[in-house]
Design an enzyme around this catalytic site. Structure first.
Site, short mmCIF file in Angstrom:
data_model
loop_
_atom_site.label_atom_id
_atom_site.label_comp_id
_atom_site.label_asym_id
_atom_site.label_seq_id
_atom_site.Cartn_x
_atom_site.Cartn_y
_atom_site.Cartn_z
N ALA A 236 -2.04 76.99 33.31
CA ALA A 236 -0.72 77.21 32.71
C ALA A 236 -0.11 75.87 32.30
CB ALA A 236 0.18 77.95 33.69
N ARG A 237 0.45 75.15 33.27
CA ARG A 237 1.02 73.82 33.07
C ARG A 237 0.88 73.04 34.37
NH1 ARG A 237 0.54 74.72 28.59
NH2 ARG A 237 2.02 74.64 26.85
N GLU A 265 -4.97 61.21 38.19
CA GLU A 265 -5.79 60.18 38.81
C GLU A 265 -6.33 60.62 40.16
OE1 GLU A 265 -3.72 56.48 38.99
OE2 GLU A 265 -3.32 56.42 36.83
N HIS A 278 -8.11 69.87 29.56
CA HIS A 278 -7.18 70.71 28.80
C HIS A 278 -7.91 71.53 27.75
CE1 HIS A 278 -2.77 71.00 27.18
NE2 HIS A 278 -3.19 72.09 27.79
#
Length: 400
Positions: A236-237, A265, A278
């Protein structure tokens, strides 16, 4: 014939751009006074919005890269493309579930290292493969419970696909639409709280926007409610998961794996994290679908004033009445705005042939088809009404 200038801020699929008639729409990356902006991931937060701009269309679902509220107060709708990339994301979520359950990601790394780093081959390689494979023994999905948070276009597809794979599926979405509810398999149980979903799930997948209410939704307290050895999937995010809490839960064994699409990281190097670059909507089909949907919505608004899939204004769609002039009016959502608008039209000697008004939060939008000659000063009269944000005459391909 006059044209609408549309600025593209990213590489937009040609399949989508082909939906914009070049006799009506002038497309380019360097346009000084655009009527529309078509983009994917370009950041508009530092963009100086020109007074010429009528609308922004994003070829994708998320709009975190766009100052949605700031554009709303200027009467600029922001369109997105919910559902256009839903199948691509659904497939990635299912792949993530299988990667985590069967430890495939790390098993592939192990096999690659045997050859690339240790130089094994032949019988030595076979022997080491047999000796090492036990550490990657996983589990099968049937009988496990998946919790789906967010039952929009993607969440419903994920829930239905997971159920067909033999998982028990729980869903949570207090704002599920009637359309999505009809699409949801009847075998999927909808729960009434996030906490119940966490406490009953082996796997959790997230399909919600990043807003203040969802930031850090997956935190230490909720992770602790899950069954030991759980899996969190986040396509989602990044911000909907408190990553530090997830990493601590992975270290303690409370979580087995964290599969996500948002590299960091710390997460990228953690042995129990599977981080992808992504890839959610990174298929040719999804990019084409998003571009087509964004282009068509932008064109429909510029040419006819219709609003479909706007994140900052209500959905307003009205068929054009032959022989009339169309006006589009944005206003603050407060009492007597409709009365003042219709009074101004009556004072101008115009008859209302068709009228629709919808509100969303603090703003509203009106489409009206009027009969009679629209004089030049009408727009100024409407703008003089307190609470009017923006008004334009919509003459098909001719910009107002």
């Amino acid at each position: 014939m006059s044209t609408f200038a549309i600025q593209t801020l990213n590489a937009i699929s040609p399949v989508g751009l082909q939906r914009l008639d070049r006799d009506v729409f002038d497309l380019g990356t360097d346009i000084a006074a655009p009527r529309g902006i078509l983009l994917r991931s370009a950041d508009l937060h530092s963009y100086e919005v020109p007074s010429s701009l009528y609308a922004v269309a994003r070829a994708g679902a998320g709009t975190n890269n766009i100052p949605v509220d700031a554009l709303a107060v200027r009467g600029i709708p922001v369109f997105n493309t919910p559902g256009a990339n839903a199948n691509a994301v659904k497939e990635l979520v299912i792949a993530g579930m299988l990667l985590a359950a069967r430890n495939l990601y790390h098993a592939a790394d192990y096999t690659r290292a045997l050859v690339a780093e240790q130089g094994l081959s032949g019988s030595e390689l076979d022997t080491q493969v047999e000796a090492g494979k036990k550490q990657f023994a996983g589990y099968e999905l049937p009988g496990r419970t998946l919790g789906v948070i967010g039952l929009g276009a993607i969440g419903v597809l994920v829930a239905n696909a997971a159920q067909s794979l033999g998982l028990r599926v729980l869903g949570y979405d207090p704002a599920i639409t009637v359309e999505r509810a009809w699409q949801l398999s009847p075998n999927i149980e909808q729960v009434t709280s996030v906490e119940e979903l966490f406490s009953r799930s082996d796997m959790i997948t997230l399909h919600v926007p990043l807003i203040e209410a969802t930031r850090g939704l997956v935190d230490a307290q909720r992770i602790a409610m899950m069954r030991p050895g759980g899996v969190v999937l986040n396509f989602a995010r990044g911000g909907v998961v408190d990553e530090q809490s997830v990493l601590e839960a992975l270290d303690s064994g409370q979580l087995h794996s964290y599969v996500n699409d948002f590299p960091s990281e710390q997460g990228a190097v953690h042995p129990r994290v599977i981080t992808l670059p992504h890839l959610g909507a990174s298929t040719g089909e999804a990019e084409d679908n998003c571009a087509v949907m964004a282009a068509e919505q932008l064109a429909d608004y510029l040419l006819h004033g219709n609003i479909r899939n706007s994140v900052n204004f209500p959905e307003v769609v009205m068929a054009r009445t032959p022989g009339t002039t169309r006006l589009g009016i944005f206003n603050e959502n407060k009492p007597n705005m409709i009365g003042q608008i219709t009074a101004a039209l009556a004072d101008a000697g115009l008859n209302v042939a068709e009228f629709t008004n919808r509100s969303k939060g603090e703003v509203a939008y009106t489409l009206v088809d009027v009969e009679g000659e629209v004089r030049d000063g009408l727009k100024d009269d409407i703008l003089a009404i307190e609470g009017i944000i923006r008004a334009r005459r919509i003459d098909g391909p001719a910009p107002a």
